[in-house]
Motif scaffolding. Structure first.
Motif, PDB file in Angstrom:
ATOM      1  N   GLY A 228      19.023  54.760  37.082  1.00  0.00           N
ATOM      2  CA  GLY A 228      20.143  54.514  36.172  1.00  0.00           C
ATOM      3  C   GLY A 228      21.335  53.862  36.845  1.00  0.00           C
ATOM      4  N   MET A 229      21.086  53.149  37.933  1.00  0.00           N
ATOM      5  CA  MET A 229      22.149  52.446  38.647  1.00  0.00           C
ATOM      6  C   MET A 229      21.719  51.013  38.905  1.00  0.00           C
ATOM      7  N   THR A 230      22.723  50.163  39.070  1.00  0.00           N
ATOM      8  CA  THR A 230      22.435  48.750  39.256  1.00  0.00           C
ATOM      9  C   THR A 230      23.590  48.094  39.993  1.00  0.00           C
ATOM     10  N   THR A 231      23.583  46.779  40.044  1.00  0.00           N
ATOM     11  CA  THR A 231      24.685  46.018  40.625  1.00  0.00           C
ATOM     12  C   THR A 231      25.189  45.011  39.603  1.00  0.00           C
ATOM     13  N   TYR A 232      26.488  44.764  39.633  1.00  0.00           N
ATOM     14  CA  TYR A 232      27.118  43.717  38.833  1.00  0.00           C
ATOM     15  C   TYR A 232      27.888  42.813  39.795  1.00  0.00           C
ATOM     16  N   VAL A 233      27.792  41.521  39.581  1.00  0.00           N
ATOM     17  CA  VAL A 233      28.572  40.588  40.380  1.00  0.00           C
ATOM     18  C   VAL A 233      29.963  40.485  39.772  1.00  0.00           C
ATOM     19  N   ALA A 234      30.997  40.732  40.586  1.00  0.00           N
ATOM     20  CA  ALA A 234      32.380  40.684  40.113  1.00  0.00           C
ATOM     21  C   ALA A 234      33.012  39.321  40.363  1.00  0.00           C
TER      22      ALA A 234
ATOM     23  N   MET B 245      25.028  53.047  35.412  1.00  0.00           N
ATOM     24  CA  MET B 245      24.821  52.467  34.088  1.00  0.00           C
ATOM     25  C   MET B 245      25.190  53.422  32.950  1.00  0.00           C
ATOM     26  N   SER B 246      25.395  54.706  33.224  1.00  0.00           N
ATOM     27  CA  SER B 246      25.732  55.645  32.153  1.00  0.00           C
ATOM     28  C   SER B 246      27.140  55.419  31.629  1.00  0.00           C
ATOM     29  N   GLY B 247      27.987  54.744  32.386  1.00  0.00           N
ATOM     30  CA  GLY B 247      29.365  54.465  31.972  1.00  0.00           C
ATOM     31  C   GLY B 247      29.498  53.254  31.073  1.00  0.00           C
ATOM     32  N   PRO B 248      29.148  52.098  31.496  1.00  0.00           N
ATOM     33  CA  PRO B 248      28.946  51.788  32.903  1.00  0.00           C
ATOM     34  C   PRO B 248      30.273  51.874  33.658  1.00  0.00           C
ATOM     35  N   ARG B 249      30.163  52.242  34.929  1.00  0.00           N
ATOM     36  CA  ARG B 249      31.353  52.334  35.775  1.00  0.00           C
ATOM     37  C   ARG B 249      30.953  52.108  37.229  1.00  0.00           C
TER      38      ARG B 249
END
Length: 170
Positions: free
Chosen positions: A62-68, A124-128
């Motif tokens: 339930g976790m991932t990466t996002y490009v900021a 991803m539960s937030g996502p946060r």
């Protein structure tokens, strides 16, 4: 202790070879700028797997990466059928983020483009934005330790903009 392959500890990590597809060519006859991003994105996937990220990570944990932030420098045109590979160097990280530098090299050896990214670790539960789990943080730290031995690429952190009129030459 995290074991990483020699291919990522003795230099920037290298992707598999990728081929520029016909549908990626724009009306100017070269690779459309959007598809450089696709090549960089696909090129970093192998390194993400070594770090513990990817589709399985998202699905099972339930976790991932996002490009900021992602900045591309286009240095030389690519054309249909060109083969390139992506190198990835980890520059810095903390518990929630990592800073990386990528290069796209043509099979003939020349540099086509570079990219610099700031990537966030996301629950991803937030996502946060959230700290990486201990096992993932250890993998990232191991890669960081290996890449700390590499020279910092000259293109990291280059400013962008138009110089003030008084500073322009000619």
């Amino acid at each position: 202790m995290v074991d990483l392959p020699d291919s990522v500890t003795n230099g920037p990590a290298q992707s598999d070879w990728m081929t520029v597809r016909p549908e990626w060519i724009d009306f100017n006859g070269h690779l459309n700028m959007a598809y450089y991003n696709v090549l960089f994105d696909e090129g970093i996937d192998d390194v993400y797997r070594l770090m513990g990220f990817g589709a399985d990570y998202a699905r099972t944990r339930g976790m991932t990466t996002y490009v900021a932030d992602f900045r591309v420098r286009y240095l030389r045109e690519l054309h249909e059928g060109d083969r390139v590979r992506c190198s990835v160097q980890l520059l810095d990280h903390d518990e929630k983020r990592f800073h990386s530098f990528q290069e796209l090299h043509h099979e003939d050896g020349w540099l086509a483009a570079t990219a610099e990214a700031l990537t966030l670790h996301v629950d991803m539960s937030g996502p946060r934005v959230a700290p990486m789990p201990e096992d993932i943080a250890a993998r990232v730290a191991a890669l960081q330790a290996a890449h700390d031995k590499l020279p910092r690429p000259e293109a990291v952190g280059l400013p962008m903009g138009i110089p003030a009129k008084g500073a322009r030459k000619g």
